[in-house]
Design a protein around this motif. Structure first.
Motif, PDB file in Angstrom:
ATOM      1  N   TRP A  85       0.833  -1.207   0.000  1.00 12.57           N
ATOM      2  CA  TRP A  85       0.000   0.000   0.000  1.00 12.57           C
ATOM      3  C   TRP A  85       0.862   1.249   0.000  1.00 12.57           C
ATOM      4  N   ARG A 120      -8.357   8.100   0.656  1.00  7.57           N
ATOM      5  CA  ARG A 120      -8.931   6.880   1.244  1.00  7.57           C
ATOM      6  C   ARG A 120      -7.850   5.841   1.492  1.00  7.57           C
ATOM      7  N   ARG A 144      -6.890   3.902   5.049  1.00 10.59           N
ATOM      8  CA  ARG A 144      -6.796   2.442   5.202  1.00 10.59           C
ATOM      9  C   ARG A 144      -5.398   2.040   5.660  1.00 10.59           C
TER      10      ARG A 144
END
Length: 154
Positions: free
Chosen positions: A102, A121, A125
């Motif tokens: 990520w 977003r 997360r």
């Protein structure tokens, strides 16, 4: 020999796991800044990602010497150690399968100037997963210090 193994285990945890924990925690807020103004924080973001990758590899020393220490102490079958091993493995999976990929995607998004709502977003997360990663390490640390059933009297 046990003292040497334990010393290496603890030093490796401090030197390897500590920086990963800090860098993973700093990445989401730095990513938000970089997504808002790409030129300013991009190099900090890349540095944090590199710290996470490099020290994650170095962190392999921690469980290796931890297992060797446990073996010399004769505690391999103790529940607190088995729980610690499971939590350590889970933390490694979270780092390798979620946090690092990520971070890489967010960094690529900053490079492409593709921040927007999706980038925001993704940082939320990532912050959540990073929190889970850090909580796993905190739990392992507590288990290593408290060692239920230990003879240290602590």
């Amino acid at each position: 020999m046990t003292k040497f193994l334990l010393t290496v285990h603890v030093l490796a945890a401090i030197v390897a796991v500590g920086p990963v924990t800090v860098a993973t925690s700093l990445f989401p807020p730095t990513a938000r800044k970089a997504l808002a103004a790409p030129g300013e924080s991009r190099h900090h973001l890349a540095l944090l990602h590199r710290i996470c990758r490099v020290y994650a590899v170095a962190g392999v020393v921690v469980p290796v010497f931890g297992l060797a220490t446990a073996n010399t102490m004769g505690v391999l079958g103790d529940t607190w150690l088995i729980v610690s091993i499971v939590l350590t493995a889970l933390a490694a999976v979270v780092l390798a399968a979620l946090v690092l990929p990520w971070q890489g995607r967010i960094l690529a998004g900053v490079d492409e100037g593709d921040g927007g709502t999706a980038g925001a977003r993704a940082t939320v997360r990532l912050a959540m997963v990073t929190g889970v990663f850090n909580l796993l390490w905190a739990a392992v640390t507590v288990l290593m210090i408290v060692r239920p059933g230990s003879t240290t009297g602590a």
